[in-house]
Design a protein around this motif. Structure first.
Motif, short mmCIF file in Angstrom:
data_model
loop_
_atom_site.label_atom_id
_atom_site.label_comp_id
_atom_site.label_asym_id
_atom_site.label_seq_id
_atom_site.Cartn_x
_atom_site.Cartn_y
_atom_site.Cartn_z
N PRO A 281 0.07 -54.21 -2.66
CA PRO A 281 -1.29 -53.65 -2.72
C PRO A 281 -1.34 -52.30 -2.03
N VAL A 282 -2.06 -51.35 -2.62
CA VAL A 282 -2.21 -50.01 -2.06
C VAL A 282 -3.70 -49.67 -2.04
N PHE A 283 -4.21 -49.30 -0.86
CA PHE A 283 -5.62 -48.92 -0.79
C PHE A 283 -5.73 -47.48 -0.33
N SER A 284 -6.49 -46.68 -1.09
CA SER A 284 -6.64 -45.26 -0.82
C SER A 284 -8.01 -45.00 -0.20
N PHE A 285 -8.06 -44.94 1.12
CA PHE A 285 -9.32 -44.72 1.84
C PHE A 285 -9.79 -43.28 1.63
N GLY A 286 -11.04 -43.13 1.27
CA GLY A 286 -11.62 -41.82 1.02
C GLY A 286 -11.72 -41.48 -0.45
N GLU A 287 -11.14 -42.28 -1.31
CA GLU A 287 -11.14 -41.99 -2.75
C GLU A 287 -12.55 -41.96 -3.32
N ASN A 288 -13.41 -42.85 -2.85
CA ASN A 288 -14.78 -42.92 -3.37
C ASN A 288 -15.72 -41.91 -2.73
N GLU A 289 -15.22 -41.13 -1.76
CA GLU A 289 -16.06 -40.17 -1.05
C GLU A 289 -16.03 -38.77 -1.66
N LEU A 290 -15.21 -38.56 -2.67
CA LEU A 290 -15.01 -37.21 -3.22
C LEU A 290 -16.17 -36.74 -4.08
N PHE A 291 -16.90 -37.67 -4.67
CA PHE A 291 -18.02 -37.33 -5.55
C PHE A 291 -19.19 -38.27 -5.29
N LYS A 292 -20.39 -37.80 -5.64
CA LYS A 292 -21.56 -38.67 -5.71
C LYS A 292 -21.79 -39.01 -7.18
N PHE A 326 -18.93 -21.78 -4.39
CA PHE A 326 -19.44 -20.95 -3.30
C PHE A 326 -20.65 -21.55 -2.59
N GLN A 327 -21.03 -22.77 -2.96
CA GLN A 327 -22.12 -23.47 -2.28
C GLN A 327 -21.81 -24.97 -2.30
N TYR A 328 -22.48 -25.72 -1.43
CA TYR A 328 -22.11 -27.10 -1.20
C TYR A 328 -23.14 -28.11 -1.69
N ASN A 329 -24.10 -27.67 -2.48
CA ASN A 329 -25.17 -28.56 -2.90
C ASN A 329 -24.92 -29.25 -4.23
N PHE A 330 -24.29 -28.56 -5.16
CA PHE A 330 -24.14 -29.15 -6.49
C PHE A 330 -22.98 -28.47 -7.22
N GLY A 331 -22.22 -29.26 -7.95
CA GLY A 331 -21.11 -28.74 -8.73
C GLY A 331 -20.14 -29.85 -9.07
N LEU A 332 -19.02 -29.48 -9.70
CA LEU A 332 -18.02 -30.46 -10.09
C LEU A 332 -16.79 -30.44 -9.21
N MET A 333 -16.74 -29.54 -8.23
CA MET A 333 -15.63 -29.56 -7.29
C MET A 333 -15.80 -30.73 -6.33
N PRO A 334 -14.73 -31.50 -6.08
CA PRO A 334 -14.86 -32.63 -5.16
C PRO A 334 -15.11 -32.15 -3.74
N TYR A 335 -15.79 -32.98 -2.95
CA TYR A 335 -15.96 -32.68 -1.54
C TYR A 335 -14.59 -32.68 -0.86
N ARG A 336 -14.49 -31.90 0.19
CA ARG A 336 -13.23 -31.82 0.92
C ARG A 336 -13.16 -32.95 1.94
N LYS A 337 -12.80 -34.11 1.46
CA LYS A 337 -12.70 -35.32 2.28
C LYS A 337 -11.25 -35.79 2.32
N ALA A 338 -10.79 -36.16 3.49
CA ALA A 338 -9.41 -36.62 3.62
C ALA A 338 -9.19 -37.93 2.88
N ILE A 339 -8.05 -38.04 2.21
CA ILE A 339 -7.65 -39.26 1.51
C ILE A 339 -6.44 -39.85 2.22
N HIS A 340 -6.54 -41.09 2.64
CA HIS A 340 -5.44 -41.78 3.29
C HIS A 340 -5.01 -42.96 2.41
N THR A 341 -3.88 -42.83 1.76
CA THR A 341 -3.38 -43.88 0.87
C THR A 341 -2.41 -44.76 1.65
#
Length: 393
Positions: A281-292, A326-341
Protein backbone atom coordinates in the motif's frame (compact mmCIF):
# COMPACT_ATOMS: atom_id res chain seq x y z
CA UNK A 1 19.49 29.81 -23.37
CA UNK A 2 16.05 28.79 -24.67
CA UNK A 3 14.69 25.66 -23.13
CA UNK A 4 13.57 22.59 -25.11
CA UNK A 5 9.96 21.53 -24.78
CA UNK A 6 8.13 18.40 -26.00
CA UNK A 7 7.67 17.98 -29.77
CA UNK A 8 10.57 20.31 -30.49
CA UNK A 9 8.82 23.49 -29.34
CA UNK A 10 11.20 26.14 -27.98
CA UNK A 11 10.31 29.15 -25.92
CA UNK A 12 12.58 31.97 -24.79
CA UNK A 13 13.58 32.27 -21.19
CA UNK A 14 11.16 34.55 -19.39
CA UNK A 15 12.07 37.76 -17.63
CA UNK A 16 10.66 37.50 -14.14
CA UNK A 17 10.36 40.81 -12.29
CA UNK A 18 12.05 40.90 -8.89
CA UNK A 19 9.85 39.84 -6.02
CA UNK A 20 9.13 42.11 -3.09
CA UNK A 21 9.27 39.18 -0.75
CA UNK A 22 8.26 35.53 -0.37
CA UNK A 23 4.56 35.00 -0.91
CA UNK A 24 2.50 32.03 0.16
CA UNK A 25 1.09 30.15 -2.82
CA UNK A 26 -1.98 28.99 -0.95
CA UNK A 27 -5.38 30.67 -0.98
CA UNK A 28 -5.82 31.04 2.75
CA UNK A 29 -3.81 34.21 3.37
CA UNK A 30 -2.28 32.91 6.60
CA UNK A 31 0.93 34.44 7.87
CA UNK A 32 2.01 31.14 9.45
CA UNK A 33 1.57 29.09 6.30
CA UNK A 34 3.32 25.69 6.78
CA UNK A 35 3.60 25.09 3.03
CA UNK A 36 6.08 27.91 2.41
CA UNK A 37 9.44 28.47 4.06
CA UNK A 38 8.51 32.03 4.98
CA UNK A 39 5.22 33.77 4.46
CA UNK A 40 4.63 37.44 3.94
CA UNK A 41 3.27 38.97 7.17
CA UNK A 42 -0.21 40.37 6.91
CA UNK A 43 -1.16 43.75 8.27
CA UNK A 44 -3.29 43.73 11.41
CA UNK A 45 -6.96 43.45 10.52
CA UNK A 46 -6.27 42.66 6.88
CA UNK A 47 -8.96 40.59 5.24
CA UNK A 48 -8.20 37.50 3.18
CA UNK A 49 -9.82 37.33 -0.22
CA UNK A 50 -12.48 34.62 -0.40
CA UNK A 51 -11.95 31.81 -2.89
CA UNK A 52 -14.40 31.60 -5.76
CA UNK A 53 -17.25 29.15 -5.35
CA UNK A 54 -17.82 28.68 -9.03
CA UNK A 55 -15.77 26.13 -10.92
CA UNK A 56 -15.64 24.90 -14.47
CA UNK A 57 -15.07 21.45 -15.95
CA UNK A 58 -11.61 20.25 -16.78
CA UNK A 59 -11.83 17.69 -19.55
CA UNK A 60 -8.24 16.59 -19.11
CA UNK A 61 -8.34 14.18 -16.17
CA UNK A 62 -6.19 11.05 -16.36
CA UNK A 63 -8.39 8.63 -14.38
CA UNK A 64 -8.78 5.03 -15.58
CA UNK A 65 -11.85 3.06 -14.53
CA UNK A 66 -10.26 -0.36 -14.65
CA UNK A 67 -7.53 -0.82 -14.34
CA UNK A 68 3.49 27.26 -13.36
CA UNK A 69 5.54 29.25 -12.75
CA UNK A 70 7.32 28.80 -9.43
CA UNK A 71 8.61 31.79 -7.54
CA UNK A 72 12.22 30.56 -7.71
CA UNK A 73 12.27 28.96 -11.20
CA UNK A 74 11.05 30.63 -14.41
CA UNK A 75 9.09 28.51 -16.88
CA UNK A 76 8.55 25.62 -14.54
CA UNK A 77 5.81 23.29 -15.69
CA UNK A 78 3.12 22.25 -13.23
CA UNK A 79 0.82 19.27 -13.06
CA UNK A 80 -2.15 20.94 -14.72
CA UNK A 81 0.02 22.33 -17.52
CA UNK A 82 1.63 18.93 -17.99
CA UNK A 83 -1.74 17.25 -18.45
CA UNK A 84 -2.87 19.99 -20.85
CA UNK A 85 0.30 19.41 -22.85
CA UNK A 86 -0.33 15.67 -23.00
CA UNK A 87 -3.95 16.08 -24.10
CA UNK A 88 -3.13 18.64 -26.79
CA UNK A 89 -0.23 16.62 -28.15
CA UNK A 90 -2.37 13.47 -28.24
CA UNK A 91 -5.06 15.24 -30.26
CA UNK A 92 -2.45 16.78 -32.53
CA UNK A 93 -0.89 13.41 -33.28
CA UNK A 94 -4.25 12.02 -34.39
CA UNK A 95 -5.02 15.13 -36.47
CA UNK A 96 -1.62 15.02 -38.19
CA UNK A 97 -2.03 11.35 -39.05
CA UNK A 98 -5.50 11.97 -40.52
CA UNK A 99 -4.20 14.90 -42.58
CA UNK A 100 -1.37 12.79 -43.96
CA UNK A 101 -3.87 10.18 -45.06
CA UNK A 102 -6.30 12.73 -46.56
CA UNK A 103 -3.53 14.40 -48.58
CA UNK A 104 -2.09 11.00 -49.53
CA UNK A 105 1.41 11.37 -48.08
CA UNK A 106 1.65 7.59 -48.36
CA UNK A 107 5.44 7.54 -48.11
CA UNK A 108 5.07 8.85 -44.53
CA UNK A 109 1.98 7.19 -43.12
CA UNK A 110 2.19 3.75 -44.73
CA UNK A 111 5.62 2.86 -43.22
CA UNK A 112 4.58 4.20 -39.80
CA UNK A 113 1.17 2.50 -39.75
CA UNK A 114 2.77 -0.74 -40.89
CA UNK A 115 5.27 -0.51 -38.05
CA UNK A 116 2.47 0.49 -35.66
CA UNK A 117 0.57 -2.68 -36.55
CA UNK A 118 3.44 -4.88 -35.42
CA UNK A 119 4.24 -2.66 -32.40
CA UNK A 120 0.66 -2.29 -31.14
CA UNK A 121 1.05 -4.46 -28.03
CA UNK A 122 4.29 -2.89 -26.76
CA UNK A 123 2.44 -0.77 -24.11
CA UNK A 124 1.26 -4.08 -22.64
CA UNK A 125 4.75 -5.59 -22.76
CA UNK A 126 6.72 -3.23 -20.55
CA UNK A 127 6.72 -0.27 -22.94
CA UNK A 128 9.82 1.39 -24.40
CA UNK A 129 11.34 3.98 -22.05
CA UNK A 130 13.99 6.57 -22.83
CA UNK A 131 16.53 7.61 -20.20
CA UNK A 132 17.10 10.86 -22.10
CA UNK A 133 13.45 11.91 -21.88
CA UNK A 134 13.08 10.72 -18.27
CA UNK A 135 16.07 12.95 -17.44
CA UNK A 136 14.59 16.14 -18.93
CA UNK A 137 15.10 19.10 -16.58
CA UNK A 138 11.40 19.73 -17.09
CA UNK A 139 10.60 16.92 -14.64
CA UNK A 140 12.94 18.35 -11.99
CA UNK A 141 11.02 21.65 -12.04
CA UNK A 142 7.78 19.67 -11.87
CA UNK A 143 8.95 17.80 -8.77
CA UNK A 144 10.36 20.89 -7.05
CA UNK A 145 7.24 23.02 -7.54
CA UNK A 146 5.12 21.26 -4.91
CA UNK A 147 7.62 19.71 -3.84
CA UNK A 148 7.19 15.94 -4.13
CA UNK A 149 8.85 13.60 -1.60
CA UNK A 150 9.15 9.79 -1.49
CA UNK A 151 9.37 8.04 1.91
CA UNK A 152 10.26 4.38 2.45
CA UNK A 153 9.14 2.51 5.58
CA UNK A 154 10.72 -0.87 4.87
CA UNK A 155 13.27 -2.42 2.52
CA UNK A 156 12.03 -4.57 -0.37
CA UNK A 157 13.62 -7.73 -1.74
CA UNK A 158 14.87 -7.07 -5.31
CA UNK A 159 14.49 -10.76 -6.13
CA UNK A 160 10.70 -10.37 -5.93
CA UNK A 161 8.13 -8.46 -7.98
CA UNK A 162 5.64 -6.09 -6.35
CA UNK A 163 2.36 -4.30 -6.98
CA UNK A 164 2.21 -0.81 -5.46
CA UNK A 165 -1.37 0.32 -4.81
CA UNK A 166 -1.22 4.13 -5.01
CA UNK A 167 -3.73 6.20 -3.00
CA UNK A 168 -5.43 8.61 -3.32
CA UNK A 169 -5.89 9.44 -6.98
CA UNK A 170 -6.52 13.10 -6.26
CA UNK A 171 -7.38 15.19 -9.29
CA UNK A 172 -4.32 14.31 -11.37
CA UNK A 173 -2.14 11.84 -9.41
CA UNK A 174 0.89 14.14 -9.35
CA UNK A 175 2.74 12.07 -6.74
CA UNK A 176 2.51 8.90 -8.79
CA UNK A 177 4.01 10.53 -11.87
CA UNK A 178 6.67 12.55 -10.05
CA UNK A 179 7.92 9.65 -7.95
CA UNK A 180 7.60 6.65 -10.24
CA UNK A 181 7.88 7.95 -13.81
CA UNK A 182 10.75 10.46 -13.81
CA UNK A 183 14.43 10.17 -12.87
CA UNK A 184 14.35 13.09 -10.42
CA UNK A 185 12.71 11.38 -7.44
CA UNK A 186 14.53 9.39 -4.75
CA UNK A 187 13.18 6.11 -6.11
CA UNK A 188 16.53 4.69 -7.30
CA UNK A 189 18.25 5.59 -4.02
CA UNK A 190 15.47 4.19 -1.82
CA UNK A 191 14.76 1.09 -3.92
CA UNK A 192 18.02 0.07 -5.64
CA UNK A 193 17.71 -2.76 -8.12
CA UNK A 194 14.06 -2.00 -8.95
CA UNK A 195 12.32 -0.74 -12.08
CA UNK A 196 8.93 0.95 -11.70
CA UNK A 197 6.13 0.85 -14.26
CA UNK A 198 3.33 3.41 -13.87
CA UNK A 199 0.12 2.06 -15.41
CA UNK A 200 -2.28 4.52 -17.07
CA UNK A 201 -5.44 4.51 -19.17
CA UNK A 202 -4.95 2.43 -22.36
CA UNK A 203 -6.54 5.07 -24.61
CA UNK A 204 -3.32 7.15 -24.39
CA UNK A 205 -1.62 4.49 -26.47
CA UNK A 206 -4.20 4.64 -29.24
CA UNK A 207 -2.74 7.95 -30.48
CA UNK A 208 -0.19 7.48 -33.29
CA UNK A 209 3.28 8.92 -32.59
CA UNK A 210 2.10 10.33 -29.25
CA UNK A 211 2.11 6.79 -27.84
CA UNK A 212 5.87 6.70 -28.37
CA UNK A 213 6.24 9.81 -26.20
CA UNK A 214 4.06 8.29 -23.46
CA UNK A 215 6.08 5.08 -23.39
CA UNK A 216 9.36 7.02 -23.41
CA UNK A 217 8.58 8.53 -19.98
CA UNK A 218 7.93 5.08 -18.53
CA UNK A 219 4.14 4.81 -18.81
CA UNK A 220 2.46 1.52 -19.71
CA UNK A 221 -1.12 0.32 -20.08
CA UNK A 222 -3.20 -0.53 -17.01
CA UNK A 223 -4.76 -3.58 -18.69
CA UNK A 224 -4.68 -6.97 -17.00
CA UNK A 225 -2.27 -8.25 -19.62
CA UNK A 226 0.11 -5.34 -19.00
CA UNK A 227 0.21 -5.72 -15.21
CA UNK A 228 0.62 -9.49 -15.52
CA UNK A 229 3.55 -8.99 -17.89
CA UNK A 230 5.44 -6.82 -15.39
CA UNK A 231 4.89 -8.90 -12.25
CA UNK A 232 5.63 -12.20 -14.04
CA UNK A 233 9.09 -11.15 -15.28
CA UNK A 234 11.83 -13.52 -14.21
CA UNK A 235 14.46 -12.43 -11.71
CA UNK A 236 12.28 -9.94 -9.82
CA UNK A 237 13.04 -6.27 -9.28
CA UNK A 238 9.90 -5.02 -11.04
CA UNK A 239 7.17 -2.84 -9.55
CA UNK A 240 3.74 -2.22 -11.06
CA UNK A 241 2.35 1.09 -9.77
CA UNK A 242 -1.44 1.27 -10.07
CA UNK A 243 -3.61 4.21 -9.02
CA UNK A 244 -6.36 1.93 -7.80
CA UNK A 245 -9.14 4.43 -7.15
CA UNK A 246 -9.21 5.65 -10.74
CA UNK A 247 -11.97 7.79 -12.15
CA UNK A 248 -14.42 7.12 -9.32
CA UNK A 249 -11.99 8.30 -6.68
CA UNK A 250 -11.06 11.55 -8.41
CA UNK A 251 -14.65 12.76 -7.92
CA UNK A 252 -14.13 12.54 -4.13
CA UNK A 253 -10.80 14.41 -4.16
CA UNK A 254 -11.65 17.29 -1.81
CA UNK A 255 -9.11 19.10 0.42
CA UNK A 256 -9.13 17.80 3.97
CA UNK A 257 -10.86 14.56 2.98
CA UNK A 258 -9.41 11.06 2.60
CA UNK A 259 -11.99 9.03 0.69
CA UNK A 260 -10.79 6.02 -1.30
CA UNK A 261 -12.71 3.91 -3.80
CA UNK A 262 -11.22 0.49 -3.04
CA UNK A 263 -13.81 -2.00 -1.83
CA UNK A 264 -14.79 -3.02 -5.36
CA UNK A 265 -11.23 -3.00 -6.70
CA UNK A 266 -10.17 -6.63 -6.53
CA UNK A 267 -8.62 -7.33 -9.92
CA UNK A 268 -5.14 -6.34 -8.72
CA UNK A 269 -5.48 -8.82 -5.84
CA UNK A 270 -6.26 -11.67 -8.23
CA UNK A 271 -3.23 -10.79 -10.38
CA UNK A 272 -1.02 -10.67 -7.28
CA UNK A 273 -2.20 -14.14 -6.23
CA UNK A 274 -1.85 -15.58 -9.72
CA UNK A 275 1.78 -14.46 -10.04
CA UNK A 276 2.85 -14.43 -6.39
CA UNK A 277 3.59 -10.68 -6.43
CA UNK A 278 3.67 -8.97 -3.03
CA UNK A 279 1.24 -6.12 -2.44
CA UNK A 280 2.43 -2.78 -1.05
CA UNK A 281 0.00 0.00 0.00
CA UNK A 282 1.19 3.51 -0.87
CA UNK A 283 -0.43 6.66 0.51
CA UNK A 284 0.39 10.08 -0.94
CA UNK A 285 -0.30 12.72 1.71
CA UNK A 286 -1.17 16.10 0.21
CA UNK A 287 -2.51 14.73 -3.08
CA UNK A 288 -6.04 15.98 -2.38
CA UNK A 289 -4.81 19.44 -1.33
CA UNK A 290 -3.61 20.56 -4.77
CA UNK A 291 -7.03 21.63 -6.06
CA UNK A 292 -10.47 22.61 -4.80
CA UNK A 293 -13.40 20.81 -6.33
CA UNK A 294 -16.98 22.01 -6.61
CA UNK A 295 -19.23 20.38 -4.03
CA UNK A 296 -20.61 17.18 -5.61
CA UNK A 297 -22.11 14.89 -2.94
CA UNK A 298 -23.51 11.57 -4.08
CA UNK A 299 -27.10 11.99 -5.23
CA UNK A 300 -26.61 15.56 -6.44
CA UNK A 301 -27.32 16.37 -10.09
CA UNK A 302 -23.65 17.26 -10.66
CA UNK A 303 -22.48 13.90 -9.35
CA UNK A 304 -25.12 12.06 -11.34
CA UNK A 305 -23.92 13.66 -14.57
CA UNK A 306 -20.27 13.02 -13.65
CA UNK A 307 -20.94 9.35 -12.93
CA UNK A 308 -22.77 8.84 -16.21
CA UNK A 309 -20.05 10.55 -18.25
CA UNK A 310 -17.38 8.55 -16.44
CA UNK A 311 -19.10 5.26 -17.31
CA UNK A 312 -19.40 6.28 -20.96
CA UNK A 313 -15.91 7.70 -21.50
CA UNK A 314 -13.84 5.77 -18.96
CA UNK A 315 -12.39 8.88 -17.29
CA UNK A 316 -13.84 11.43 -14.89
CA UNK A 317 -14.70 15.11 -15.31
CA UNK A 318 -14.12 16.70 -11.89
CA UNK A 319 -15.00 20.40 -11.66
CA UNK A 320 -11.94 21.88 -10.02
CA UNK A 321 -9.91 25.06 -9.68
CA UNK A 322 -6.89 26.28 -7.76
CA UNK A 323 -4.60 29.29 -8.36
CA UNK A 324 -3.51 31.31 -11.35
CA UNK A 325 -0.07 32.17 -12.65
CA UNK A 326 0.14 35.69 -11.20
CA UNK A 327 -2.63 35.56 -8.57
CA UNK A 328 -3.77 33.01 -6.00
CA UNK A 329 -7.56 33.24 -6.13
CA UNK A 330 -8.58 31.28 -9.19
CA UNK A 331 -7.01 29.27 -11.99
CA UNK A 332 -5.95 25.79 -13.08
CA UNK A 333 -2.46 25.81 -11.60
CA UNK A 334 -2.30 23.52 -8.55
CA UNK A 335 -1.60 25.04 -5.16
CA UNK A 336 1.99 24.74 -4.04
CA UNK A 337 1.43 22.07 -1.40
CA UNK A 338 4.01 19.49 -0.39
CA UNK A 339 3.29 15.89 -1.42
CA UNK A 340 4.67 13.10 0.76
CA UNK A 341 4.29 9.68 -0.84
CA UNK A 342 4.78 7.01 1.83
CA UNK A 343 5.49 3.44 0.73
CA UNK A 344 4.14 0.99 3.29
CA UNK A 345 5.08 -2.50 4.40
CA UNK A 346 4.89 -5.30 1.80
CA UNK A 347 2.22 -7.97 2.15
CA UNK A 348 3.73 -11.37 1.24
CA UNK A 349 1.64 -13.25 -1.33
CA UNK A 350 1.99 -16.96 -2.10
CA UNK A 351 1.34 -17.87 -5.72
CA UNK A 352 -2.01 -19.52 -6.42
CA UNK A 353 -2.59 -20.08 -10.13
CA UNK A 354 -6.36 -20.30 -9.77
CA UNK A 355 -7.38 -18.36 -6.64
CA UNK A 356 -10.89 -18.77 -5.28
CA UNK A 357 -13.22 -15.89 -4.44
CA UNK A 358 -12.61 -16.56 -0.74
CA UNK A 359 -8.83 -16.27 -1.17
CA UNK A 360 -9.19 -13.07 -3.17
CA UNK A 361 -11.53 -11.59 -0.57
CA UNK A 362 -9.20 -12.54 2.31
CA UNK A 363 -6.15 -10.90 0.72
CA UNK A 364 -8.20 -7.86 -0.28
CA UNK A 365 -9.32 -7.41 3.32
CA UNK A 366 -5.70 -7.71 4.52
CA UNK A 367 -4.65 -5.06 2.02
CA UNK A 368 -7.31 -2.61 3.23
CA UNK A 369 -6.25 -3.19 6.85
CA UNK A 370 -2.58 -2.49 6.01
CA UNK A 371 -3.56 0.60 4.04
CA UNK A 372 -5.55 1.92 7.00
CA UNK A 373 -2.62 1.25 9.36
CA UNK A 374 -0.28 3.13 7.04
CA UNK A 375 -2.59 6.13 7.02
CA UNK A 376 -3.05 6.14 10.80
CA UNK A 377 0.68 5.77 11.52
CA UNK A 378 1.76 8.69 9.35
CA UNK A 379 -1.16 11.14 9.17
CA UNK A 380 0.06 13.19 12.14
CA UNK A 381 3.41 13.86 10.44
CA UNK A 382 1.81 15.44 7.39
CA UNK A 383 -0.82 17.77 8.79
CA UNK A 384 -3.87 15.52 9.04
CA UNK A 385 -5.79 15.94 12.33
CA UNK A 386 -5.93 12.95 14.65
CA UNK A 387 -9.72 12.78 14.42
CA UNK A 388 -9.60 12.44 10.63
CA UNK A 389 -10.11 8.87 9.45
CA UNK A 390 -9.73 7.02 6.17
CA UNK A 391 -13.02 6.39 4.39
CA UNK A 392 -13.09 3.26 2.21
CA UNK A 393 -15.91 3.03 -0.33
Amino acid sequence: MPKAWPLGLRIPAARIPPKRGPVCAGPHGRSDCPTHITATPKAPGAQTQPSLADSFPDLLCLAAEDCLIASEAPWTITDAELRVTLIVEGQMSIAITVMLIIHNYWFLYIPYLTWLYFDWHTPEQGGRRSSWIKNWTLWKHFKDYFPIHLIKTQDLDPSHNYIFGFHPHGILAAGAFGNFSTNYSDFKELFPGFTSYLHVLPLWFWCPVFREYMMSIGLVSVSKKSVSYVVSKEGGGNISVIVLGGAKESLDAHPGKSTLFIRQRKGFVKIALTHGASLVPVFSFGENELFKQVDNPEGSWIRTVQDKLQKIMGFALPLFHARGVFQYNFGLMPYRKAIHTVVGRPIPVHQILHPTEEQIEELHQTYMEELTKLFEEHKGKYGIPEHETLVLK
